[in-house]
Design a protein around this motif. Structure first.
Motif, PDB file in Angstrom:
ATOM      1  N   GLU A   1     -11.878  -0.311  -5.638  1.00 33.35           N
ATOM      2  CA  GLU A   1     -11.748   0.831  -6.529  1.00 33.35           C
ATOM      3  C   GLU A   1     -10.396   1.525  -6.360  1.00 33.35           C
ATOM      4  O   GLU A   1      -9.939   1.715  -5.238  1.00 33.35           O
ATOM      5  N   PRO A   2      -9.763   1.952  -7.459  1.00 35.40           N
ATOM      6  CA  PRO A   2      -8.539   2.753  -7.338  1.00 35.40           C
ATOM      7  C   PRO A   2      -8.893   4.191  -6.948  1.00 35.40           C
ATOM      8  O   PRO A   2      -9.860   4.757  -7.448  1.00 35.40           O
TER       9      PRO A   2
ATOM     10  N   ASP B   1       2.418   5.249  -7.465  1.00 40.41           N
ATOM     11  CA  ASP B   1       1.232   5.396  -8.313  1.00 40.41           C
ATOM     12  C   ASP B   1       0.329   6.558  -7.919  1.00 40.41           C
ATOM     13  O   ASP B   1      -0.636   6.860  -8.625  1.00 40.41           O
TER      14      ASP B   1
ATOM     15  N   ALA C   1      -7.099   8.089  -6.320  1.00 40.31           N
ATOM     16  CA  ALA C   1      -5.931   8.959  -6.408  1.00 40.31           C
ATOM     17  C   ALA C   1      -5.843   9.805  -5.147  1.00 40.31           C
ATOM     18  O   ALA C   1      -6.818  10.440  -4.752  1.00 40.31           O
TER      19      ALA C   1
ATOM     20  N   GLN D   1       0.832  -1.203   0.000  1.00 42.91           N
ATOM     21  CA  GLN D   1       0.000   0.000   0.000  1.00 42.91           C
ATOM     22  C   GLN D   1       0.870   1.258   0.000  1.00 42.91           C
ATOM     23  O   GLN D   1       0.587   2.214  -0.721  1.00 42.91           O
TER      24      GLN D   1
ATOM     25  N   GLY E   1       2.204   1.897  -3.351  1.00 42.11           N
ATOM     26  CA  GLY E   1       1.163   2.436  -4.217  1.00 42.11           C
ATOM     27  C   GLY E   1       1.028   3.941  -4.062  1.00 42.11           C
ATOM     28  O   GLY E   1       0.867   4.665  -5.052  1.00 42.11           O
TER      29      GLY E   1
ATOM     30  N   GLY F   1      -1.719   6.761  -5.334  1.00 41.47           N
ATOM     31  CA  GLY F   1      -3.040   6.372  -4.869  1.00 41.47           C
ATOM     32  C   GLY F   1      -3.057   5.043  -4.158  1.00 41.47           C
ATOM     33  O   GLY F   1      -2.019   4.483  -3.808  1.00 41.47           O
ATOM     34  N   VAL F   2      -4.264   4.537  -3.942  1.00 45.30           N
ATOM     35  CA  VAL F   2      -4.474   3.336  -3.155  1.00 45.30           C
ATOM     36  C   VAL F   2      -5.674   2.590  -3.731  1.00 45.30           C
ATOM     37  O   VAL F   2      -6.512   3.183  -4.412  1.00 45.30           O
ATOM     38  N   ILE F   3      -5.740   1.299  -3.450  1.00 44.60           N
ATOM     39  CA  ILE F   3      -6.909   0.502  -3.821  1.00 44.60           C
ATOM     40  C   ILE F   3      -7.835   0.434  -2.614  1.00 44.60           C
ATOM     41  O   ILE F   3      -7.425   0.029  -1.529  1.00 44.60           O
TER      42      ILE F   3
END
Length: 249
Positions: A206-207, A197, A209, A190, A193, A199-201
């Motif tokens: 759901e992704p 990236d 931002a 996490q 991420g 963001g997080v899932i």
């Protein structure tokens, strides 16, 4: 890539001496949800010794629930209690030769300020009145960070290493069985991420931002010190610079 690594400390239930050398910022309990003058002084001295940015962690005056149950206090009372806790810690810090760097509300107060703009404005107003140079830390993309910006404060958008997220970007309530990430590998994934990236899932897939200026690890968990070490090592292995929000670039 750069991020601040912070931990909530001075709460009388964690191994602060082992954690502080591993982080770059510490949010110190101010005697309401936890802590007292002795724990504040001890934590401030550890921050000074290890070059860690010290900040205030004001919360609801509710030790029975560790400040994690919302209290229906009027906005004026919330502003008063935040100002009082911040002033107390700032005075102790000054006597220890430490200047506070930031303010981050605790627990249920933090979550309320993330969604309730009137509460967020009250907190931001209290911080600006006490010291407009302080950085206000709030849940990434929340009402608290918006209120801090509107008040003229520097802000830091915060993300969490070992808390699940809902699809709207809020933290999964602690009443949910999957609110806390207990597995170290999952927490590191996490964290990566957030940094790689942006963001997080969410818990439901759901992704999301999220801006990540500062990464929080809760210091009251029993394995906080080894978690902190593993997260720091993972970030460093990825070439991420770990530095307090207010530190020079």
């Amino acid at each position: 890539m750069r991020i601040d690594f912070n931990c909530d400390l001075g709460e009388g239930c964690g191994d602060d001496a082992a954690i502080i050398p591993l982080v770059t910022s510490a949010s110190i309990a101010c005697g309401a949800h936890a802590g007292d003058e002795a724990t504040m002084r001890t934590t401030l001295r550890l921050c000074r010794e290890h070059g860690v940015a010290a900040g205030a962690h004001p919360g609801y005056p509710d030790r029975a629930t560790f400040g994690r149950v919302d209290m229906p206090l009027p906005v004026a009372e919330i502003e008063r209690l935040v100002a009082a806790q911040l002033t107390l810690l700032a005075d102790i810090a000054a006597s220890e030769g430490v200047r506070l760097a930031h303010v981050k509300p605790h627990g249920a107060l933090y979550n309320r300020a993330a969604r309730d703009r009137s509460v967020a404005d009250a907190i931001a107003g209290a911080v600006f009145r006490i010291d407009p140079q302080l950085i206000l830390v709030g849940l990434s993309g929340s009402q608290l960070t918006a209120a801090g910006e509107a008040a003229g404060l520097r802000i830091a958008h915060e993300v969490f290493a070992e808390r699940r997220y809902e699809a709207d970007g809020t933290l999964t309530p602690r009443s949910h069985p999957d609110a806390v990430i207990h597995d170290l590998d999952a927490a590191i994934a996490q964290v990566r991420g957030f940094v790689r990236d942006g963001g997080v899932i969410a818990r439901t897939g759901e992704p999301i931002a999220l801006r990540a200026d500062t990464l929080c690890l809760h210091g009251d968990r029993a394995d906080a010190a080894p978690f902190a070490r593993a997260i720091r090592e993972a970030l460093q292995a990825d070439g991420v610079r770990i530095a307090a929000v207010g530190a020079p670039a």
